[in-house]
Design an enzyme around this catalytic site. Structure first.
Site, PDB file in Angstrom:
ATOM      1  N   GLU A   1       0.849  -1.209   0.000  1.00 43.11           N
ATOM      2  CA  GLU A   1       0.000   0.000   0.000  1.00 43.11           C
ATOM      3  C   GLU A   1       0.867   1.235   0.000  1.00 43.11           C
ATOM      4  O   GLU A   1       1.808   1.346   0.803  1.00 43.11           O
ATOM      5  CB  GLU A   1      -0.885   0.054   1.254  1.00 43.11           C
ATOM      6  CG  GLU A   1      -2.194  -0.649   1.146  1.00 43.11           C
ATOM      7  CD  GLU A   1      -3.100  -0.368   2.339  1.00 43.11           C
ATOM      8  OE1 GLU A   1      -3.089   0.764   2.864  1.00 43.11           O
ATOM      9  OE2 GLU A   1      -3.811  -1.309   2.733  1.00 43.11           O
TER      10      GLU A   1
HETATM   11  C1  LIG Z   1       2.633  16.752  11.046  1.00 46.36           C
HETATM   12  C2  LIG Z   1       1.777  15.575  10.796  1.00 46.36           C
HETATM   13  C3  LIG Z   1       0.390  15.904  11.241  1.00 46.36           C
HETATM   14  C4  LIG Z   1       2.353  14.358  11.455  1.00 46.36           C
HETATM   15  C5  LIG Z   1       1.525  13.160  11.226  1.00 46.36           C
HETATM   16  C6  LIG Z   1       1.874  12.093  12.200  1.00 46.36           C
HETATM   17  C7  LIG Z   1       0.788  10.982  12.298  1.00 46.36           C
HETATM   18  C8  LIG Z   1      -0.536  11.609  12.560  1.00 46.36           C
HETATM   19  C9  LIG Z   1       0.778  10.074  11.093  1.00 46.36           C
HETATM   20  C10 LIG Z   1       2.119   9.398  10.947  1.00 46.36           C
HETATM   21  C11 LIG Z   1       1.861   8.032  10.315  1.00 46.36           C
HETATM   22  C12 LIG Z   1       0.409   8.059   9.972  1.00 46.36           C
HETATM   23  C13 LIG Z   1      -0.294   6.744   9.760  1.00 46.36           C
HETATM   24  C14 LIG Z   1       0.343   6.021   8.580  1.00 46.36           C
HETATM   25  C15 LIG Z   1      -0.460   4.934   8.028  1.00 46.36           C
HETATM   26  C16 LIG Z   1      -1.763   4.771   8.270  1.00 46.36           C
HETATM   27  C17 LIG Z   1      -2.462   3.588   7.683  1.00 46.36           C
HETATM   28  C18 LIG Z   1      -3.686   3.966   6.947  1.00 46.36           C
HETATM   29  O1  LIG Z   1      -4.451   2.812   6.614  1.00 46.36           O
HETATM   30  C19 LIG Z   1      -4.411   2.273   5.297  1.00 46.36           C
HETATM   31  O2  LIG Z   1      -4.545   3.321   4.411  1.00 46.36           O
HETATM   32  C20 LIG Z   1      -5.643   3.522   3.544  1.00 46.36           C
HETATM   33  C21 LIG Z   1      -5.803   5.005   3.401  1.00 46.36           C
HETATM   34  O3  LIG Z   1      -6.002   5.612   4.630  1.00 46.36           O
HETATM   35  C22 LIG Z   1      -6.873   2.787   4.058  1.00 46.36           C
HETATM   36  O4  LIG Z   1      -7.977   2.970   3.275  1.00 46.36           O
HETATM   37  C23 LIG Z   1      -6.474   1.326   4.109  1.00 46.36           C
HETATM   38  O5  LIG Z   1      -7.559   0.499   4.336  1.00 46.36           O
HETATM   39  C24 LIG Z   1      -5.446   1.153   5.210  1.00 46.36           C
HETATM   40  O6  LIG Z   1      -4.851  -0.109   5.061  1.00 46.36           O
HETATM   41  C25 LIG Z   1      -4.530   4.844   7.810  1.00 46.36           C
HETATM   42  C26 LIG Z   1      -3.791   6.037   8.355  1.00 46.36           C
HETATM   43  C27 LIG Z   1      -2.528   5.683   9.099  1.00 46.36           C
HETATM   44  C28 LIG Z   1      -2.865   4.964  10.393  1.00 46.36           C
HETATM   45  C29 LIG Z   1      -1.735   7.001   9.373  1.00 46.36           C
HETATM   46  C30 LIG Z   1      -2.409   7.894  10.395  1.00 46.36           C
HETATM   47  C31 LIG Z   1      -1.609   9.170  10.673  1.00 46.36           C
HETATM   48  C32 LIG Z   1      -0.178   8.883  11.089  1.00 46.36           C
HETATM   49  C33 LIG Z   1      -0.148   8.176  12.435  1.00 46.36           C
END
Ligand SMILES: CC(C)CCC[C@@H](C)[C@H]1CC[C@H]2[C@@H]3CC=C4C[C@@H](O[C@@H]5O[C@H](CO)[C@@H](O)[C@H](O)[C@H]5O)CC[C@]4(C)[C@H]3CC[C@]12C
EC number: 3.2.1.-
Length: 764
Positions: free
Chosen positions: A515
């Site tokens: 992904e």
């Molecule tokens: C200055 C900024 C605000 C700093 C941001 C820091 C954090 C809030 C982010 C850092 C890493 C992020 C997480 C990374 C990956 C993620 C997985 C994602 O799920 C998949 O993605 C698709 C699109 O969203 C979704 O449809 C799929 O089904 C999933 O398999 C969801 C978001 C997150 C958990 C992401 C959240 C924000 C951070 C922690």
């Protein structure tokens, strides 16, 4: 039939002769997260209890795709040179009716989906992804069936009142069908992942991975809930695999199905949390209502609490006004009466010590209510662990061992793709019995800034991977400035993810970005009106630049056939699809406004011999859509190949090495210059002169009659049907640079094209 994929000694995908290949494609399609009948997107309002009561009667048939539409979608994807599909499916879609009650009709529909994909022009490589997000639709995401929550003793109908989960469905006005309030106030952008820190999801993951250790009293039919849930989940996955093999063994024999991934984005739940009374300071995501674990236990028991609330600001997340939640007598747990009915329905016999109407963490002595009214946290460190790697090296490994063994019993040759928690390194498995030479490691990458702000910020970027993995003593050090540095930083992050993975699993295990993607609803969806996709193009190009620099295989998140400008991918307001039916008219507008440039005069035409498959050149080892009916220089050419509906097409459509006769060293596609550079180490073998390196050179960027090519050795042929350049090069370090010449601009600044071209190239 597509050739079998092998893994080279240094962990690259290759053919049987060791020629490196790349897997590129998409996740198809996020609609698997929601039932098709009734159509229950996350913007279906929850008006009454039927959402829960009828959850065992839904059907997911037609998600991912309507059968009759498959061919057109696959052909469209092939136009991008894609050869791979990640096929997500959910546990709920297989086993929604109850434990062991499989939906074989849905499984047979999946068999038909696979068969049809396989029948479109040499098919695609497909691997299966047991998908979940924050455990389940009923806890704000997708994945597990409703009965799994009942199994843990939860009453999901009360999650709203107790803030045990945030569901998009509750933010839809049943009268208008639109969202209530202003977006940022009611259901903020990307709020759904905050469910990872709410009672329902955090408890479910704790039970799934660590029930035996942390919830020994939670047994069902004599089994701890951990074993019960893992057993049912793995059985459902393996039942699907077995059904496919029984109904369509040719899908395995013809290399269509290449493997199975472990659970999507597994999560540690509470495991490792050191103090249940505070929000862990290392938590990067704080948005909306943000209870501590202890507060969420109390809310779950119906106790009023005042909790922190966070807002997204320019500087990240900042605390707003606290908010008081009064569950008004509701509990997140089943009452005795409700639980008896549920247990009778599913034939569950629980440990007599497991009291109904009670938080299971209270049951296990983590907290108590003193004197009938004062909640006290007795064991704030109940889930704490000596170090941060305990979860991944123990709980996760125990689970992975289960699915690994079952899958290897089923098949020894298919790939098994191990997926650690998102953006975290995998467990250390070197010399372990559960690491074999058909194992791949999945990584997911999302740029935190792009994801959370839904814009492409050219000035400020964040090293998301570094931040998540605490590589900086101060988060301020994770900041990078300027677009070039942001691009390089993303490239560095992917390469570090690869390095960290290899240091845990060894260099022989390939890294596969299963992904990676961007939200397309950037800048408040401005592009849907203006048709200016420059932000999205820049953001996607940065990902492409990062991936191709390290020769990384990937499947983009995502391709959604039912995407719309209003509701995106029909799930939690996400809009990641690289294609949308709503963008089709926009594409035609663009084409009408931008006339195709006139072909250059003959004297400036690049000296490359072109061929079509009819004229006898070999068929490239790819899945690329041959389009030999096309008149390549006709202005309507791209319309015929139907690229309409793709968003930010300039950045999605990229050149890449389909097969390298040797080893990859470096690649870079420069979207502004329209040039592509590939460096490799050619093989030293007797057949070296006759075996080419195949490179996908899309005519969207490179008009065949205007190619200019410079290389360190050899000669080349451009197969216009397949848009593939066959480069016959010498052994050792080699490079090739391909440029699209335009009338107004010389290709390579300061270069004289005629001098760049070796004598072997002739104008056809
Ligand atoms: C200055 C900024 C605000 C700093 C941001 C820091 C954090 C809030 C982010 C850092 C890493 C992020 C997480 C990374 C990956 C993620 C997985 C994602 O799920 C998949 O993605 C698709 C699109 O969203 C979704 O449809 C799929 O089904 C999933 O398999 C969801 C978001 C997150 C958990 C992401 C959240 C924000 C951070 C922690």
């Amino acid at each position: 039939m597509p050739a079998k994929i092998h893994i080279s000694a240094d962990g690259q995908f290759c053919d049987k002769d060791g020629n490196e290949i790349q897997l590129r494609g998409v996740n198809l399609d996020p609609s698997v997260k929601i039932p098709a009948k009734p159509f229950l997107s996350t913007h279906a309002p929850i008006e009454n209890d039927t959402f829960f009561e009828d959850a065992d009667k839904v059907s997911f048939i037609n998600h991912p795709l309507v059968l009759d539409d498959i061919e057109q979608h696959i052909i469209r994807l092939k136009s991008l040179g894609y050869n791979t599909i990640r096929l997500p499916f959910t546990w709920e879609s297989l086993e929604h009716a109850g434990p062991g009650q499989y939906d074989f009709d849905y499984m047979d529909y999946i068999v038909e989906v696979l068969t049809r994909i396989n029948s479109v022009q040499q098919g695609m490589y497909i691997y299966l992804d047991p998908h979940q997000d924050v455990w389940s639709r009923f806890s704000g995401g997708s994945g597990a069936p409703l009965w799994t929550l009942y199994c843990a003793g939860f009453q999901p109908a009360n999650f709203l009142a107790t803030d045990a989960a945030i569901l998009h469905n509750y933010y839809i006005d049943p009268k208008t069908g639109r969202e209530v309030g202003k977006d940022e106030e009611s259901y903020p952008k990307m709020v759904w992942p905050t469910n990872y820190f709410k009672l329902a999801c955090q408890t479910m993951f704790t039970l799934f991975f660590g029930g035996k250790q942390y919830a020994p009293k939670c047994t069902i039919n004599g089994e701890n809930i951990q074993d019960y849930l893992q057993g049912r989940f793995n059985d459902a996955i393996m039942t699907l695999c077995a059904r496919i093999k029984e109904k369509a063994p040719e899908l395995f024999e013809s290399n269509c199905i290449i493997g199975l991934e472990s659970m999507n984005e597994p999560n540690c739940g509470y495991i490792g949390e050191t103090n249940l009374d505070v929000i862990p300071k290392e938590r990067n995501l704080k948005l909306g209502k943000t209870p501590t674990a202890f507060q969420s236990f109390m809310l779950g028991e119906g106790i009023e609490c005042t909790i922190d609330q966070y807002k997204r600001t320019f500087f990240g997340f900042s605390k707003g006004k606290p908010c008081t939640i009064n569950p008004k007598g509701k509990k997140a747990w089943l009452s005795a009466e409700e639980r008896d009915a549920i247990d009778a329905k599913y034939n569950w016999e629980r440990n007599p010590e497991w009291k109904p109407d009670t938080c299971i963490w209270k049951l296990h002595g983590v907290w108590e209510i003193q004197n009938g009214k004062r909640p006290v946290l007795l064991k704030p460190n109940y889930f704490s662990q000596p170090d941060a790697t305990v979860f991944i090296n123990n709980h996760f490994v125990d689970y992975y061992t289960g699915i690994y063994n079952k899958f290897r019993e089923f098949d020894q040759e298919l790939f098994i793709i191990i997926q650690p928690p998102v953006m975290k390194p995998p467990p250390n498995l070197q010399n372990s019995k559960i690491l074999d030479n058909r194992t791949i490691c999945a990584c997911h990458f999302y740029d935190g800034m792009t994801l959370m702000y839904k814009t492409w910020n050219k000035r400020i970027g964040i090293d998301t991977y570094g931040l998540v993995n605490k590589k900086y003593s101060n988060p301020a050090f994770a900041v990078v400035l300027g677009e070039n540095n942001i691009r390089k930083c993303i490239r560095k992050q992917l390469s570090e993810m690869q390095k960290d993975t290899k240091s845990m699993l060894g260099k022989k295990v390939p890294v596969f970005f299963t992904e990676i993607g961007i939200p397309f609803d950037m800048d408040d969806k401005k592009a849907y009106i203006t048709n200016d996709y420059s932000s999205q193009t820049a953001a996607l190009d940065a990902l492409g630049f990062a991936l191709e620099g390290s020769n990384l295989s990937y499947t983009l998140w995502c391709y959604c056939s039912i995407n719309s400008h209003i509701w995106g991918d029909n799930w939690n307001n996400e809009d990641f699809s690289i294609w949308s039916p709503d963008d089709k008219p926009l594409y035609h507008d663009t084409r009408a406004r931008t006339p195709t440039p006139e072909p250059s005069p003959a004297s400036t035409v690049a000296s490359v011999s072109t061929s079509t498959s009819k004229s006898g050149s070999s068929q490239p080892p790819s899945f690329i859509k041959p389009d030999n009916q096309l008149d390549l220089d006709s202005p309507s050419c791209t319309l015929k190949s139907d690229l309409s509906g793709f968003r930010a097409l300039d950045a999605i459509m990229r050149p890449f090495p389909i097969k390298i006769h040797g080893r990859f060293e470096f690649a870079e596609f420069n979207l502004c210059n329209k040039s592509y550079l590939l460096k490799l180490v050619g093989k030293t073998t007797p057949e070296q002169i006759t075996v080419p390196t195949y490179i996908f050179i899309p005519r969207h960027h490179f008009t065949p009659s205007r190619l200019s090519i410079r290389s360190s050795s050899g000669h080349y042929t451009y197969n216009t049907d397949y848009q593939v350049l066959e480069w016959f090069h010498e052994p050792g370090h080699q490079f090739i640079e391909i440029c699209a010449k335009s009338k107004s601009r010389p290709n390579t600044p300061g270069s004289d094209t005629s001098n760049d071209l070796p004598a072997e190239c002739v104008i056809s």
